[in-house]
Design an enzyme around this catalytic site. Structure first.
Site, PDB file in Angstrom:
ATOM      1  N   PRO A   1      60.737  82.452  55.189  1.00 14.07           N
ATOM      2  CA  PRO A   1      61.449  81.929  53.489  1.00 14.07           C
ATOM      3  C   PRO A   1      62.973  82.751  53.455  1.00 14.07           C
ATOM      4  CG  PRO A   1      60.324  83.780  53.323  1.00 14.07           C
ATOM      5  CD  PRO A   1      59.730  83.567  54.357  1.00 14.07           C
ATOM      6  N   CYS A   2      63.632  82.055  54.482  1.00 13.96           N
ATOM      7  CA  CYS A   2      65.019  81.871  54.378  1.00 13.96           C
ATOM      8  C   CYS A   2      66.145  82.051  53.642  1.00 13.96           C
ATOM      9  CB  CYS A   2      65.818  81.417  55.895  1.00 13.96           C
ATOM     10  SG  CYS A   2      65.424  80.092  55.984  1.00 13.96           S
TER      11      CYS A   2
END
Length: 167
Positions: free
Chosen positions: A125-126
């Site tokens: 989850p950037c």
């Protein structure tokens, strides 16, 4: 495999080892060729599609998928990608904190580059990585999509954000 989602089409690609790519939109992706060293794994692709559906429905906060991050020369980038998975649902960290999680606190810019080259968006989850002032910075799907994903998770954005939460 391409699936529809609330944020538009998502391109999913898996090998026998695990999920290899998850990208926004259909920007000319070339599926894994049958004659190359990687064979498509439809079971993992379907599992990814199912888990993404659960995520967007608010029923999943953690992905449980095998990953294929075998990228030659990835070094720090690969450590940063794996560190992304430790950021809890609904939380954010800064690029400097991501760098520290990946083992090099002085590598905030490299952490940003790792986010920009993340081959498995959402699952790694950037979108949970923000600027040091809490503002939203670059995201492959655009800042509106990043804000949407953070709101979906109930994460504070910008002025709402007090302190980042680390895993």
């Amino acid at each position: 495999m391409i699936i529809d989602s609330p944020i538009g089409p998502l391109y999913i690609e898996a090998t026998a080892r695990g999920l290899r790519r998850l990208e926004f939109g259909v920007r000319g992706q070339t599926p894994v060729a049958e004659d190359c060293e990687y064979a498509v794994n439809a079971e993992i692709e379907l599992g990814t599609a199912r888990q993404l559906g659960e995520y967007f429905a608010g029923a999943r906060t953690v992905f449980d998928l095998p990953l294929d991050l075998d990228v030659e020369g990835a070094g720090f980038r690969q450590r940063a990608w794996l560190a992304l998975a430790s950021i809890p649902y609904g939380a954010t960290v800064t690029y400097a904190q991501l760098a520290a999680l990946a083992g090099n606190p002085a590598a905030a810019r490299a952490a940003g580059h790792a986010c920009a080259t993340n081959p498995i968006a959402l699952v790694l989850p950037c979108h949970r990585v923000v600027g040091s002032d809490g503002s939203l910075h670059g995201f492959g799907g655009g800042l509106d999509m990043k804000a949407y994903l953070l709101r979906l998770e109930g994460a504070p954005i910008g002025a709402e954000r007090k302190q980042p939460v680390l895993a």
